[in-house]
Write a protein that holds these residues in place. Structure first.
Motif, PDB file in Angstrom:
ATOM      1  N   VAL A 128       3.364 -35.165   7.312  1.00 28.43           N
ATOM      2  CA  VAL A 128       3.592 -35.015   6.047  1.00 28.43           C
ATOM      3  C   VAL A 128       3.291 -36.246   5.163  1.00 28.43           C
ATOM      4  N   ALA A 129       3.656 -37.596   5.630  1.00 30.98           N
ATOM      5  CA  ALA A 129       3.082 -38.635   4.945  1.00 30.98           C
ATOM      6  C   ALA A 129       1.704 -38.615   4.650  1.00 30.98           C
ATOM      7  N   ALA A 130       0.781 -38.268   5.674  1.00 29.80           N
ATOM      8  CA  ALA A 130      -0.509 -38.334   5.714  1.00 29.80           C
ATOM      9  C   ALA A 130      -1.249 -37.321   4.741  1.00 29.80           C
ATOM     10  N   VAL A 131      -0.635 -36.022   4.805  1.00 31.15           N
ATOM     11  CA  VAL A 131      -1.349 -35.107   4.111  1.00 31.15           C
ATOM     12  C   VAL A 131      -0.872 -35.186   2.514  1.00 31.15           C
ATOM     13  N   GLY A 132       0.228 -35.680   2.168  1.00 27.97           N
ATOM     14  CA  GLY A 132       0.950 -36.190   1.040  1.00 27.97           C
ATOM     15  C   GLY A 132       0.085 -37.215   0.392  1.00 27.97           C
ATOM     16  N   GLY A 133      -0.086 -38.272   0.954  1.00 26.54           N
ATOM     17  CA  GLY A 133      -0.767 -39.570   0.746  1.00 26.54           C
ATOM     18  C   GLY A 133      -2.161 -39.037   0.116  1.00 26.54           C
ATOM     19  N   LEU A 134      -2.839 -38.307   1.007  1.00 29.55           N
ATOM     20  CA  LEU A 134      -4.215 -37.813   0.862  1.00 29.55           C
ATOM     21  C   LEU A 134      -4.173 -36.789  -0.515  1.00 29.55           C
ATOM     22  N   ALA A 135      -3.426 -35.816  -0.463  1.00 31.34           N
ATOM     23  CA  ALA A 135      -3.243 -34.948  -1.792  1.00 31.34           C
ATOM     24  C   ALA A 135      -2.879 -35.474  -3.156  1.00 31.34           C
ATOM     25  N   LEU A 136      -1.960 -36.788  -2.759  1.00 35.44           N
ATOM     26  CA  LEU A 136      -1.746 -37.579  -4.281  1.00 35.44           C
ATOM     27  C   LEU A 136      -2.900 -38.473  -4.764  1.00 35.44           C
ATOM     28  N   ALA A 137      -3.661 -38.812  -3.712  1.00 32.20           N
ATOM     29  CA  ALA A 137      -4.810 -39.833  -4.000  1.00 32.20           C
ATOM     30  C   ALA A 137      -6.093 -39.002  -4.642  1.00 32.20           C
ATOM     31  N   SER A 138      -6.083 -37.681  -3.844  1.00 29.74           N
ATOM     32  CA  SER A 138      -7.349 -36.896  -4.301  1.00 29.74           C
ATOM     33  C   SER A 138      -7.133 -36.130  -5.617  1.00 29.74           C
ATOM     34  N   ALA A 139      -5.812 -36.087  -5.759  1.00 22.47           N
ATOM     35  CA  ALA A 139      -5.455 -35.314  -7.300  1.00 22.47           C
ATOM     36  C   ALA A 139      -5.975 -36.205  -8.267  1.00 22.47           C
ATOM     37  N   ALA A 140      -5.894 -37.555  -8.080  1.00 25.10           N
ATOM     38  CA  ALA A 140      -6.065 -38.439  -9.386  1.00 25.10           C
ATOM     39  C   ALA A 140      -7.650 -38.087  -9.566  1.00 25.10           C
ATOM     40  N   TYR A 141      -8.455 -37.968  -8.384  1.00 28.23           N
ATOM     41  CA  TYR A 141      -9.917 -38.245  -8.811  1.00 28.23           C
ATOM     42  C   TYR A 141     -10.195 -36.411  -9.084  1.00 28.23           C
ATOM     43  N   GLN A 142      -9.611 -35.519  -8.483  1.00 27.94           N
ATOM     44  CA  GLN A 142      -9.785 -34.150  -9.002  1.00 27.94           C
ATOM     45  C   GLN A 142      -9.579 -34.100 -10.480  1.00 27.94           C
ATOM     46  N   ALA A 143      -8.467 -34.590 -11.038  1.00 32.93           N
ATOM     47  CA  ALA A 143      -8.048 -34.284 -12.290  1.00 32.93           C
ATOM     48  C   ALA A 143      -9.153 -35.019 -13.224  1.00 32.93           C
ATOM     49  N   GLU A 144      -9.830 -35.875 -12.879  1.00 33.08           N
ATOM     50  CA  GLU A 144     -11.051 -36.506 -13.612  1.00 33.08           C
ATOM     51  C   GLU A 144     -12.266 -35.678 -13.583  1.00 33.08           C
ATOM     52  N   ILE A 145     -12.302 -35.048 -12.504  1.00 33.70           N
ATOM     53  CA  ILE A 145     -13.595 -34.016 -12.177  1.00 33.70           C
ATOM     54  C   ILE A 145     -13.342 -32.879 -13.190  1.00 33.70           C
ATOM     55  N   LEU A 146     -12.167 -32.497 -12.971  1.00 32.04           N
ATOM     56  CA  LEU A 146     -11.726 -31.092 -13.790  1.00 32.04           C
ATOM     57  C   LEU A 146     -11.805 -31.746 -15.594  1.00 32.04           C
ATOM     58  N   ARG A 147     -11.269 -32.664 -15.732  1.00 28.96           N
ATOM     59  CA  ARG A 147     -11.324 -33.046 -17.103  1.00 28.96           C
ATOM     60  C   ARG A 147     -12.755 -33.070 -17.472  1.00 28.96           C
ATOM     61  N   GLY A 148     -13.769 -33.767 -16.748  1.00 30.24           N
ATOM     62  CA  GLY A 148     -15.106 -33.683 -17.313  1.00 30.24           C
ATOM     63  C   GLY A 148     -15.985 -32.573 -17.343  1.00 30.24           C
ATOM     64  N   ALA A 149     -15.535 -31.597 -16.614  1.00 28.64           N
ATOM     65  CA  ALA A 149     -15.943 -30.297 -16.430  1.00 28.64           C
ATOM     66  C   ALA A 149     -15.553 -29.680 -17.760  1.00 28.64           C
ATOM     67  N   LEU A 150     -14.255 -29.710 -18.089  1.00 27.85           N
ATOM     68  CA  LEU A 150     -13.570 -29.218 -19.180  1.00 27.85           C
ATOM     69  C   LEU A 150     -14.543 -29.644 -20.697  1.00 27.85           C
ATOM     70  N   ASN A 151     -14.801 -30.839 -20.505  1.00 26.59           N
ATOM     71  CA  ASN A 151     -15.492 -31.507 -21.881  1.00 26.59           C
ATOM     72  C   ASN A 151     -17.123 -31.050 -21.806  1.00 26.59           C
ATOM     73  N   ALA A 152     -17.335 -30.496 -20.603  1.00 30.85           N
ATOM     74  CA  ALA A 152     -18.943 -30.093 -20.476  1.00 30.85           C
ATOM     75  C   ALA A 152     -18.982 -28.691 -21.085  1.00 30.85           C
ATOM     76  N   VAL A 153     -17.796 -28.039 -21.027  1.00 32.07           N
ATOM     77  CA  VAL A 153     -17.919 -26.578 -21.631  1.00 32.07           C
ATOM     78  C   VAL A 153     -18.258 -26.825 -23.359  1.00 32.07           C
TER      79      VAL A 153
END
Lengths: 218, 223
Positions: free
Chosen positions: A87-112
């Motif tokens: 749980v700690a492992a998956v949770g840690g990966l998910a929380l960290a990855s969310a920060a990068y994915q949020a930025e990817i999605l934000r960049g994509a929204l700006n590109a529309v």
């Protein structure tokens, strides 16, 4: 025979590769959901929610993943929760990855193109419909290649969860290395598994990029 | 965690921070030099060399840093390569970052417009002059932002060196935590410290970026 230690424990490695893929998939999927929430907070959350989103991204991209993983691991223990290390492992990966994915999605929204949103409003789309039918589908489409790239990065980063005792590829390579006294074969073997998975993902990314590029042309 | 624990362990923590900075700077420096060499080699008219260098980059970028460190440090002795943990850490960081730097330099070279090189040829510049006066300056401007970015990423990767017992900050902090039973407080302090470090480095990096690319903004307008 060279690489004998590797072939003797092939099944063990294959199983560990499965764990690596499963942990990474769970991490990226949960991270995607959190990432969308953080992205929406940043784009249209106003001053407070937007600021909170920005702090989230800054902290989870700024603190090294190993520190984050150990932090979550010890934090859960500090709370007196007896949860499995997984749980700690998956949770840690998910929380960290969310920060990068949020930025990817934000960049994509700006590109529309802005015109898309304006056209939707001009046609009388409600704000929710504008999001759901116009902005989100186009943003997701743009973000598929970088998301696959993020998945490759996360899969490699998942080697760090070996530290909290998950029997994934890196941990199993260590075990095989110490039980057979053949570290070279064990680590080369483990590395090959990572390489094959990542080359497969990279090929998938290229395919997605070509497909999406072909679809968006005039 | 009381502050006198931190105070008592201050010497080892400070030396750990020194090792972190040392590994980061020497490792990244090694990576930059190797990366530039690889990028130049990939422009060579020798196809086996190009193929080999491409395989190197894919190999390094396709496997986790931790795995490469184990290979270097734990498996090295079985092929006669005996390195201390710190040496393995620095060399490992150099090899790991070189693949990323090589890709950055390659993109940088590709970003120099073909017309500029054609123009240089047509006014009779020597090939070495073209490399030195046209290609390299043009590429440099394109590579600074991604290099700064990769340097920041590498500063975070130094934490992984603690796993192969390089006595850097994370390792010293974990030693302190184990000896004083302050695991949670120690890791919390580490998280705050690294966050501040990365924030400061990012800010400095952006400033450097602006000053290097400043002349572009000046010369961008109509002359």
């Amino acid at each position: 025979m060279p690489l004998q230690a590797f072939f003797n424990s092939f099944g063990y490695f294959a199983q560990a590769a499965g764990v690596t893929v499963a942990v990474s998939l769970a991490g990226i999927a949960i991270g995607f959901i959190i990432g969308i929430a953080v992205c929406i907070a940043r784009v249209s959350g106003g001053r407070w929610l937007g600021g909170l989103g920005a702090v989230y991204v800054s902290v989870f991209r700024g603190v090294p993943l190993l520190v984050q993983l150990l932090f979550i691991y010890y934090f859960l223990a500090e709370l007196g929760l007896d949860v499995p290390a997984l749980v700690a492992a998956v949770g840690g990966l998910a929380l960290a990855s969310a920060a990068y994915q949020a930025e990817i999605l934000r960049g994509a929204l700006n590109a529309v193109p802005r015109g898309q949103e304006e056209a939707a409003i001009a046609f009388g789309f409600s704000p929710l419909d504008t999001w759901w039918r116009i902005l989100l589908p186009q943003a997701l489409r743009i973000s598929v290649p970088p998301l696959i790239n993020e998945f490759i990065l996360l899969l490699k980063a998942s080697s760090l969860v070996s530290v909290v005792g998950i029997a994934e590829l890196t941990r199993v390579s260590m075990n095989v290395a110490s039980s057979t006294y053949r570290p070279l074969e064990a680590y080369v073997g483990g590395g090959l598994f990572y390489l094959v998975i990542n080359l497969g993902l990279a090929a998938l990314g290229n395919l997605a990029e070509r497909r999406l590029a072909a679809g968006s042309g005039p | 965690m009381s502050f006198d624990v931190l105070w008592r362990y201050a010497p080892s923590l400070i030396s750990g921070f020194g090792v972190t900075i040392l590994c980061w700077s020497i490792g990244s420096g090694l990576g930059l030099v190797l990366g530039a060499a690889i990028a130049l080699g990939r422009r060579a008219p020798l196809s086996p060399l190009r193929w080999l260098l491409r395989a190197y980059v894919e190999l390094i970028r396709g496997t986790p840093f931790l795995m490469q460190l184990f290979l270097l440090y734990a498996a090295g002795p079985s092929i006669g390569l005996r390195l201390s943990a710190t040496a393995a850490g620095v060399i490992g960081l150099g090899i790991y970052s070189s693949a990323y730097f090589a890709e950055i330099f390659r993109a940088g070279f590709a970003a120099v417009p073909k017309g500029q090189i054609d123009a240089a040829v047509s006014i009779g510049m020597a090939p070495l002059d073209i490399l030195w006066r046209i290609t390299l300056p043009g590429a440099l401007v394109a590579v600074v932002p991604p290099i700064v970015n990769t340097l920041i990423v590498m500063s975070k990767e130094t934490v992984v060196l603690s796993i192969i017992t390089v006595p850097e900050l994370m390792y010293q902090m974990q030693t302190m935590a184990a000896e004083t039973f302050t695991a949670f407080d120690a890791i919390f302090a580490m998280a705050v410290f690294y966050w501040l470090l990365v924030e400061v480095v990012s800010r400095l990096g952006r400033r450097l970026e602006r000053s290097v690319t400043a002349f572009m903004r000046h010369s961008a307008g109509p002359a």
